[in-house]
Design an enzyme around this catalytic site. Structure first.
Site, PDB file in Angstrom:
ATOM      1  N   GLY A 101     -62.376  28.184  70.138  1.00 26.44           N
ATOM      2  CA  GLY A 101     -61.219  27.608  70.814  1.00 26.44           C
ATOM      3  C   GLY A 101     -60.645  26.388  70.147  1.00 26.44           C
ATOM      4  N   LEU A 111     -60.606  36.057  71.834  1.00 31.28           N
ATOM      5  CA  LEU A 111     -60.320  34.850  71.044  1.00 31.28           C
ATOM      6  C   LEU A 111     -61.518  34.424  70.192  1.00 31.28           C
ATOM      7  CD1 LEU A 111     -58.407  32.510  70.318  1.00 31.28           C
ATOM      8  CD2 LEU A 111     -59.379  31.252  72.249  1.00 31.28           C
ATOM      9  N   ASP A 112     -61.321  34.381  68.889  1.00 35.06           N
ATOM     10  CA  ASP A 112     -62.347  33.939  67.934  1.00 35.06           C
ATOM     11  C   ASP A 112     -63.595  34.812  67.961  1.00 35.06           C
ATOM     12  OD1 ASP A 112     -60.618  31.889  67.267  1.00 35.06           O
ATOM     13  OD2 ASP A 112     -61.574  30.440  68.591  1.00 35.06           O
ATOM     14  N   GLU A 113     -63.436  36.047  68.439  1.00 37.57           N
ATOM     15  CA  GLU A 113     -64.603  36.927  68.546  1.00 37.57           C
ATOM     16  C   GLU A 113     -64.507  38.134  67.613  1.00 37.57           C
ATOM     17  OE1 GLU A 113     -67.367  36.640  70.310  1.00 37.57           O
ATOM     18  OE2 GLU A 113     -66.910  34.874  71.505  1.00 37.57           O
TER      19      GLU A 113
END
Lengths: 275, 275, 275, 275
Positions: free
Chosen positions: B192, B218-220
């Site tokens: 994040g 998100l960011d995964e």
């Protein structure tokens, strides 16, 4: 079972090898190959199911490969090693601990020291220790006694775990590519004696350690593994030595693992490592 | 010519593939394969001589492979990319310099920014720059305009080089595994916003950067490349950010190189990288 | 002799401290200071010659420093530690070897295990081992027995060398900033159980280990040292665990060295490390 | 304002310096000192508030320090550099980009090349480029023309950003410790020409780059910064060169940052770096 193949390269080698194994119903677990294009040399490591007659398989493989092919099949569970030491404990202890807990991937048969100080740690782990002093004797005599102690055990590799004597060409040639040394510098920087003192004087910002096979060119044998750490101006030569020992034991442990798992080929004084 | 194959694993795949290529007289330059044993999945990357009819080859390969096989052949000299940016120059400049000197391995078709500050550097390298501001408009409108700018060019990958807007699921799904992002932390730590601020507060001794494919988590998304550097208590959050930018641009450059050279497979939200 | 000072910052602190030492004829060997500007906090570590009356010196230093100053003087040659373990040998063995050869910088007083498997290695090095099983008893009872075993020895730090039980808030609060843990991940990634399994599933390209002080926020205590190594898609979760253990023991050894040499300050849940 | 002090060591230096600054009401932002015990040499870097008369301060500091003290005060906002290049773009471009975005910490005054290929990139960033060919002229004439081009600008440091000519002793001695070079190996390994070719032949597992001050001993000047990366048997000499360039530009950028921020002392052909 591990198959190691080294030969000159030509089209279709992978197909031929995997085809033969497939035809014989031998399941391949993993396969790694590398071609040194400049040298036209092919290297292949196959992990596969056990086959009841390895000698037959070597013959059959050889028959479909170039004439210069060297085929080895390793069916033994683990390699045997003999460790030569002088006074420093860090590499030897690391090896003895791994050996004790059966994670070395090899079995330590014996330790030979030219000083007696490391006998105690060997005793604690129940590993035979032989004192072969170099004092007051010729190198020939010293090496003859080394050889005698070595010959009491069977072994695959001799490991110089901070053994501070230079071995004679005759001795080295008796075990080609089967003597492993840990050198306390990032070779080829600081060949020879007192590398940490040399590194300190040169003011380097990184120091390292190198595990290599021993040849008759001092510190010039094929490099197996290298690691480094950062240092700075606050490090004395003694600090560099202390920090370097952490790397030395890690590099030697890593190199031994690669060797005893049959992951290292030697060619043109360099190593091919299927890590 | 590069052949990429992904299918469920079975005995003899390497033999079958290399046998077919050998039979057709296609010389293999290098071959890498990997089997995810847990998932029973086979991955294969073959670099070989050009073949006059890739479509025929795909058909022939498919016919000897498991039904779920995906075979791709890449004969194009280089990939095309579009770069999305906000205000930070370091990743974009690094890409533009490599592109200019033809060492990116890909061709930058255009740069799109939601701020205008990076137009100047694009102009200096003769690369089209589109300003698509996100201000005073809905995300739908913003992405519609992004899409319009993107569609003016052909491209293989969209690169988010410090693009500080979160893209909608609809947008991301239009380009599955073809949007690459550089995240300014060692994921999954500090997902994040403001990862350097988070890292500073947590007092970590190492910071990093992560290049990954964008998914709707998100960011995964699947991680392509990560690198780290040491920091210490003397680093403010701003110092960490400064140090981190050096890593960000190196990681993104490395990831792009891997992608445009067709070295990256994606499976189970992870990457197989034949580096 | 090592002087540690922590207080709010103001102009002239270094001058005042070094002036006082100079006036008393105490030669400074080395001096490190750090100011956390954001927190207005001053940290100072002075290595100097022994002074005959440390208590007097503490009083005199305190009298010239801000009211919130904490002054500690360490004149003891080495710290004492107690090690808590479960079943994994690698960190404990590394500590025992260093302790045996007197290079740990601390003295191991005893080892306490909630399983018996590591008794043997302690016996080999002549270190007392206490079995305190957690089975069939409440956490209160378990920790009471732990405490009883601990109290048989004097100690400065408790080291959790892969001790796989979570300690209660009451226990942790009895030893604030004196319990050191090695966590098998690069915190704050993969907090909690099975970090290698988590890392494998997430497909990270780097794994690490973290030594930290234990607080009542699980895996959230001040970080002392972190190191990482590269992994790739060929690593199974078991391979990651194996590779990670090499880092775990190196990180714990490094953290212990920093702590027992009085190089670590704790402030705002972070560490200041004068390495 | 940055104060740099170098002198022989004696008791009370830090107290004396900080006492003087305190008395004059100059607030110290940060202070770093180092004593080379072996050489009995004291190094001190003080970041403090501007003082209206630096010359007076230098006099006053000198009067309380050992006779051999060298005191420098730097009040200028940023250093000026001139960059010498041959054909390789990677280090120069990195410097030009940082210069353009004002994050170099120094200002690039001009670039001088002995080939013309890098004129274009300088033009794009509006930086003067001088072509000074070495062809068909003596080294004396070549260096005379270099000197003429250099003298058109004011500068603090000359940066050899892959400048592939060896400078004469006379030239080097005109700028003692003010010429910075990036060498494409991990010195002292692979001194001289073609280090990547040498590294390839030696089969090393790590390659690196070294930024150092130029002296009249080829590649033997004081080392400022070194970094390394892992390579393996699959790297050709060309691959090593490609990978090495990433490190070269990072190392040179880091070294420049350290230098232009006045963080580097030189002593006994080594550097003290307050990073």
């Amino acid at each position: 079972m591990i198959i190691l193949i080294q030969c000159s390269d030509r089209v279709g080698l992978v197909a031929a090898i995997s085809g033969l194994l497939s035809k014989k119903g031998i399941n391949i677990v993993s396969m790694r190959e590398y071609v040194d294009v400049e040298a036209n040399c092919f290297f292949n490591r196959v992990v596969c199911e056990q086959y009841h007659d390895p000698q037959i398989l070597i013959s059959e493989l050889s028959s479909i490969l170039p004439e210069d092919a060297r085929v080895n099949i390793n069916t033994e569970p683990q390699k045997k090693i003999i460790v030569l030491v002088t006074k420093e404990y860090h590499c030897l202890s690391d090896i003895l601990v791994r050996n004790h807990f059966k994670t070395l991937g090899a079995g330590v048969q014996a330790v030979i020291g030219n000083h007696a100080v490391l006998k105690d740690i060997c005793d604690r782990f129940g590993i035979p220790f032989y004192l072969v002093s170099h004092e007051n004797k010729s190198r020939e005599d010293f090496e003859l006694q080394l050889q005698t102690a070595i010959n009491k055990h069977s072994y695959d590799y001799i490991v110089l775990a901070k053994f501070m004597r230079i071995l004679s060409p005759a001795f080295v040639e008796s075990f080609p590519m089967h003597i492993v040394n840990i050198h306390h510098s990032f070779l080829p920087a600081f060949v020879g004696a007192s590398p940490y003192r040399q590194a300190y004087k040169r003011g380097v910002k990184i120091i390292g350690a190198t595990a290599h096979f021993v040849t008759n060119q001092l510190d010039e044998g094929p490099i197996i593994e290298q690691q480094v750490i950062q240092v700075d101006h606050t490090y004395t030569a003694a600090d560099m030595m202390r920090a370097g020992k952490e790397i030395e034991k890690a590099v030697l442990a890593k190199a031994l693992k690669l060797i005893v798992e049959d992951r290292v080929f030697v060619y043109n004084n360099k190593t091919i490592v299927f890590s």
